[in-house]
Design a protein around this motif. Structure first.
Motif, short mmCIF file in Angstrom:
data_model
loop_
_atom_site.label_atom_id
_atom_site.label_comp_id
_atom_site.label_asym_id
_atom_site.label_seq_id
_atom_site.Cartn_x
_atom_site.Cartn_y
_atom_site.Cartn_z
N ASP A 203 -8.85 1.97 16.44
CA ASP A 203 -10.02 2.81 16.75
C ASP A 203 -11.23 2.29 15.97
OD1 ASP A 203 -11.18 4.75 18.32
OD2 ASP A 203 -10.68 6.42 16.99
N CYS A 204 -11.25 0.97 15.71
CA CYS A 204 -12.36 0.41 14.94
C CYS A 204 -13.67 0.52 15.71
CB CYS A 204 -12.06 -1.05 14.56
SG CYS A 204 -12.01 -2.21 15.93
N PRO A 205 -14.81 0.64 15.06
CA PRO A 205 -15.05 0.42 13.61
C PRO A 205 -14.66 1.58 12.69
CG PRO A 205 -17.10 1.08 14.68
CD PRO A 205 -16.06 0.96 15.77
N TYR A 206 -14.10 2.66 13.26
CA TYR A 206 -13.75 3.82 12.43
C TYR A 206 -12.32 3.71 11.92
CZ TYR A 206 -17.49 5.01 15.57
OH TYR A 206 -18.64 4.96 16.32
N MET A 207 -11.93 4.69 11.08
CA MET A 207 -10.53 4.92 10.71
C MET A 207 -9.85 3.76 9.99
SD MET A 207 -9.97 7.88 12.14
CE MET A 207 -10.72 8.89 13.40
N ALA A 208 -10.58 2.99 9.21
CA ALA A 208 -9.96 1.85 8.52
C ALA A 208 -8.81 2.32 7.63
CB ALA A 208 -10.99 1.11 7.68
N PRO A 209 -7.67 1.63 7.73
CA PRO A 209 -6.51 2.02 6.90
C PRO A 209 -6.73 1.65 5.43
CG PRO A 209 -6.02 0.03 8.15
CD PRO A 209 -7.38 0.48 8.59
N ILE A 210 -5.98 2.31 4.57
CA ILE A 210 -5.90 1.87 3.18
C ILE A 210 -5.34 0.46 3.20
CG2 ILE A 210 -4.50 2.28 1.08
CD1 ILE A 210 -5.01 5.28 1.53
N PRO A 211 -5.81 -0.56 2.51
CA PRO A 211 -6.78 -0.51 1.40
C PRO A 211 -8.24 -0.71 1.81
CG PRO A 211 -5.83 -2.69 1.55
CD PRO A 211 -5.27 -1.90 2.68
N HIS A 212 -8.58 -0.53 3.10
CA HIS A 212 -9.95 -0.78 3.52
C HIS A 212 -10.67 0.53 3.86
CE1 HIS A 212 -8.86 -5.01 3.79
NE2 HIS A 212 -7.82 -4.66 4.50
N ARG A 213 -10.07 1.66 3.52
CA ARG A 213 -10.59 2.96 3.91
C ARG A 213 -12.07 3.09 3.55
NH1 ARG A 213 -8.19 9.12 2.93
NH2 ARG A 213 -9.74 10.07 4.30
N GLY A 214 -12.87 3.58 4.53
CA GLY A 214 -14.29 3.78 4.29
C GLY A 214 -15.13 2.58 4.70
N LYS A 215 -14.48 1.42 4.86
CA LYS A 215 -15.22 0.23 5.28
C LYS A 215 -15.17 0.10 6.80
CE LYS A 215 -13.99 -2.42 1.16
NZ LYS A 215 -12.63 -2.91 0.95
N ARG A 216 -15.91 -0.87 7.34
CA ARG A 216 -15.84 -1.14 8.77
C ARG A 216 -14.45 -1.66 9.09
NH1 ARG A 216 -19.12 -5.89 11.90
NH2 ARG A 216 -17.57 -7.15 10.77
N ASN A 217 -13.84 -1.06 10.08
CA ASN A 217 -12.49 -1.45 10.47
C ASN A 217 -12.55 -2.60 11.49
OD1 ASN A 217 -9.72 -1.28 10.77
ND2 ASN A 217 -9.70 0.74 11.72
N ASN A 218 -11.49 -3.41 11.57
CA ASN A 218 -11.36 -4.35 12.68
C ASN A 218 -9.88 -4.56 12.99
OD1 ASN A 218 -10.27 -7.06 11.73
ND2 ASN A 218 -11.87 -6.71 10.22
N SER A 219 -9.59 -5.19 14.13
CA SER A 219 -8.21 -5.26 14.64
C SER A 219 -7.22 -5.92 13.69
CB SER A 219 -8.19 -6.00 15.97
OG SER A 219 -9.01 -5.34 16.90
N SER A 220 -7.71 -6.79 12.78
CA SER A 220 -6.76 -7.46 11.88
C SER A 220 -6.16 -6.47 10.86
CB SER A 220 -7.43 -8.62 11.14
OG SER A 220 -8.36 -8.14 10.20
N TYR A 221 -6.80 -5.31 10.70
CA TYR A 221 -6.25 -4.31 9.76
C TYR A 221 -5.10 -3.50 10.36
CZ TYR A 221 -10.63 -5.07 7.10
OH TYR A 221 -11.68 -5.62 6.42
#
Ligand SMILES: [Zn+2]
Ligand SMILES: [Zn+2]
Length: 256
Positions: A203-221
Motif C-alpha cells: 500500500d506504498c507510499p503509506y504503511m511502511a513496515p518496521i524498521p521503515h515505519r513513518g518513512k516513504r514505503n516502496n515494494s522492496s519493503y
C-alpha cells in the motif's frame, strides 16, 4: 535472499514518487521485487497507473474508484473503466469499497459506486480489490450478496471477520501494519488466514513496515511483512514469499 517478491498493492501514481518514480521502479525490479500491481483510485489515477505499466514488463495495474473519490466522478465512469480494462496489463478492478473514516462521507454514493463496480468486475470476469475502513458491517453485507472473486486489502479487522471473508472464498492481504507493535489484532487475523488465501502488499507510499515505519514505503519493503507472516505461521520467509507469490500469480492471472 534470491527469491524476488510480488507486491500486490501499491500506489506508484502518488505524488510521493514524483521525483524518482521510474528510477525507483527500475532499481527495485532489478533487485528484490518480482512484480508489482499499481492501484488506481480515480479515473485520472487509474489512467496514470496503466501508463506506468507500459514502461515495465512486470508492473500491472488495477483500475477503479476508491470510496473516498466517489463524489464528482464522470457519469460515464463505468464506460471509462471498461475501456481501460481492455489493456492487457489491467488485472483487476480496484480499489473499490467503503470508507467511513472521515466525517462528511456519503454512504449512499459509496454503496452505489461500490455495487456498480462489483457488477462491472463480474461482467469483465476480473477480480476485485476491496478497501474497507470503519465500514465492516456494510462491506460484509455487500460481499455476502455478490461473493466476488476478490481480495480484502490492508486487512486490519478481527480474526472472526477474516474467517468470514475466507468462507466467502476470498483472499486477504496484509501490509506493513502487521509489523507494528500495536498490531495484535492483525496478527491474530493473520494466524486465522490459511496460507493459500494470503497475499502480501505494501500500500506504498503509506504503511511502511518496521524498521521503515513513518518513512516513504516502496515494494522492496514487502519482505519485512513476509518475515512477520513467517514468524506468525512458523514458516521460513522464503516459504512465505514463495506461497504468496504463487497465490498472487494465480489470483490476478499474472503472466510468467
Ligand atoms: Zn485501501
Ligand atoms: Zn491502496
Amino acid at each position: 535472499m534470491n527469491l524476488k517478491i510480488i507486491d500486490t498493492h501499491a500506489h506508484y501514481d502518488d505524488n510521493a514518487f514524483d521525483d524518482d518514480r521510474y528510477e525507483l521502479l527500475s532499481s527495485i525490479l532489478s533487485e528484490s521485487v518480482d512484480s508489482i500491481i499499481t492501484i488506481g483510485t480515480s479515473i485520472e489515477k487509474s489512467r496514470f497507473s496503466v501508463e506506468i505499466t507500459e514502461k515495465f514488463d512486470r508492473v500491472y495495474a488495477a483500475v477503479g474508484i476508491h470510496p473516498e473519490d466517489c463524489e464528482n466522478i464522470p457519469d460515464d465512469y463505468i464506460e471509462l473503466l471498461k475501456e481501460m480494462s481492455g489493456n492487457k496489463k489491467v488485472v483487476a478492478i480496484g480499489e473499490i469499497g467503503l470508507d467511513y473514516h472521515y466525517d462528511g462521507y456519503n454512504k449512499d454514493i459509496q454503496i452505489k459506486i461500490f455495487r456498480e463496480q462489483l457488477e462491472l468486475a463480474e461482467e469483465l470476469n476480473l477480480p476485485v480489490i476491496i478497501h474497507s475502513r470503519d465500514a465492516t458491517q456494510d462491506t460484509m453485507e455487500i460481499l455476502r450478496e455478490y461473493k466476488p472473486k476478490g481480495v480484502m486489502h490492508c486487512f486490519s479487522g478481527s480474526a472472526e471477520t477474516a474467517r468470514e471473508i475466507i468462507a466467502l472464498g476470498m483472499m486477504i492481504s496484509f501490509t506493513g501494519v502487521l509489523t507494528f507493535k500495536n498490531s495484535r489484532r492483525a496478527v491474530e487475523a493473520c494466524a486465522a488466514v490459511p496460507m493459500e488465501r494470503l497475499m502480501l502488499e505494501t500500500d506504498c507510499p503509506y504503511m511502511a513496515p518496521i524498521p521503515h515505519r513513518g518513512k516513504r514505503n516502496n515494494s522492496s519493503y514487502t519482505v519485512h511483512t513476509a518475515e512477520k507472516v513467517a514468524e506468525i505461521k512458523g514458516l521460513t520467509t522464503e516459504e512465505v514469499i514463495s506461497i504468496c507469490n504463487k497465490n498472487a500469480i494465480s489470483f490476478f492471472n499474472l503472466k510468467n
